[in-house]
Design a protein around this motif. Structure first.
Motif, mmCIF file in Angstrom:
data_model
loop_
_atom_site.group_PDB
_atom_site.id
_atom_site.type_symbol
_atom_site.label_atom_id
_atom_site.label_comp_id
_atom_site.label_asym_id
_atom_site.label_seq_id
_atom_site.Cartn_x
_atom_site.Cartn_y
_atom_site.Cartn_z
ATOM 1 N N THR A 142 82.605 35.516 90.169
ATOM 2 C CA THR A 142 81.267 36.027 90.492
ATOM 3 C C THR A 142 80.904 37.286 89.719
ATOM 4 O O THR A 142 79.762 37.724 89.772
ATOM 5 N N GLN A 144 87.825 31.627 94.759
ATOM 6 C CA GLN A 144 87.108 32.741 94.149
ATOM 7 C C GLN A 144 88.089 33.670 93.436
ATOM 8 O O GLN A 144 89.031 34.174 94.036
ATOM 9 N N GLY A 152 83.825 32.167 98.840
ATOM 10 C CA GLY A 152 84.522 30.894 98.749
ATOM 11 C C GLY A 152 85.462 30.678 99.917
ATOM 12 O O GLY A 152 85.400 31.369 100.936
ATOM 13 N N THR A 205 90.581 33.439 97.992
ATOM 14 C CA THR A 205 90.402 34.326 96.847
ATOM 15 C C THR A 205 91.731 34.568 96.164
ATOM 16 O O THR A 205 92.785 34.592 96.809
#
Length: 294
Positions: free
Chosen positions: A142, A173, A185, A188
């Motif tokens: 991101t 993520q 998400g 991670t």
């Protein structure tokens, strides 16, 4: 010898057997710590100096270094430094431009292979795959600088679209350990090196990111990539290879995905998991005999 600005890139150059790597960063407080390296560069006279990126910082360093021949581009005052500067070809993909300094006229039909250690799968990815057998593993990043990224809400909308395409997918993520972002998400991962990152992405079903460094590193590892181009032009910066999809985003709130391409990616066979580890108990009084163990 190589001059670069950041330490995280160093693992990518370990296989090149370079004589010396100079870490030089001229911005902010980095200038003071760069002075010894700058002086060391000045003391050496080089046969050739290649400047593959036309930036003011790189051209300043090129002017400082003493070299019999200097090769670079005519942009950013390069014509004042290089005897025969190469013209910038605006229609050429950015990855192929530096090869012009070597006299190589490469194009998209010639693949650029990045020699990364991705032969073995990362333990965290193996653990995720075994915890979710048969489920697609979709990674996404991101973070993106200079306004190229999506907001957390926009990422949630995009992930909802991907879930409709692959309802059983596990959304992974990737976070920058130095600047973690809100979790949008399922799980991670924060990895400590770029080589670790490439080792994980190589075993995913799909990787999604805006136009930023991790997108191109993931693409080089072999995983199909969905690149989101909100500001930059994919003709210059898109992921190279037929397995990738470079999507120009005009509305970040309503991103129109290519569902046919996604279906093909989800049907693609992922690399198989390595076999389960074999544990051998060794007696305290008997040396381990590998032939008998096998």
């Amino acid at each position: 010898e190589l001059v670069c600005s950041k330490g995280p890139l160093l693992p990518l150059f370990t296989a090149l057997k370079l004589h010396r790597i100079h870490l030089i960063r001229l911005q902010g407080k980095g200038l003071i710590s760069a002075l010894p390296a700058l002086w060391q560069l000045r003391q050496q006279r080089y046969d050739r100096v290649y400047v593959p990126f036309a930036s003011s910082t790189d051209h300043l360093l090129a002017a400082w270094v003493r070299g019999c021949e200097k090769l670079g581009f005519d942009d950013a005052k390069g014509d004042a430094i290089f005897a025969r500067p190469e013209p910038i070809e605006e229609d050429r993909h950015y990855a192929y431009r530096p090869l012009r300094l070597l006299g190589v006229d490469a194009g998209p039909e010639q693949q650029i292979a990045l020699g990364l250690p991705v032969a073995t799968r990362h333990p965290q990815l193996v653990e995720l795959a075994r915890a979710h057998p048969g489920q697609p593993l979709i990674g996404f990043f991101t973070g993106a600088r200079k306004g190229k990224g999506l907001s957390p809400i926009q990422w949630q909308r995009l992930l909802a679209q991907l879930r409709r395409q692959a309802p059983d997918a596990v959304m992974i993520q990737f976070n920058d350990p130095a600047a973690p972002l809100p979790l949008v998400g399922d799980v991670t991962l924060s990895l400590t090196s770029l080589c670790e990152f490439a080792a994980v992405t190589a075993g995913l079903s799909l990787f999604v990111s805006c136009d930023t460094g991790p997108l191109h590193l993931a693409a080089a590892s072999g995983v199909p990539c969905l690149g989101l181009f909100t500001q930059t032009d994919p003709r210059h910066y898109g992921s190279l290879g037929a397995q990738h999809h470079n999507l120009v985003v005009t509305d970040r709130d309503q991103i129109a995905l290519n569902h046919q391409w996604l279906s093909r990616v989800m049907e693609r066979e992922r690399p198989s998991l390595p076999p389960a580890p074999l544990f051998i108990e060794q007696s305290a009084h008997q040396p381990l005999n590998l032939q008998q163990a096998c």
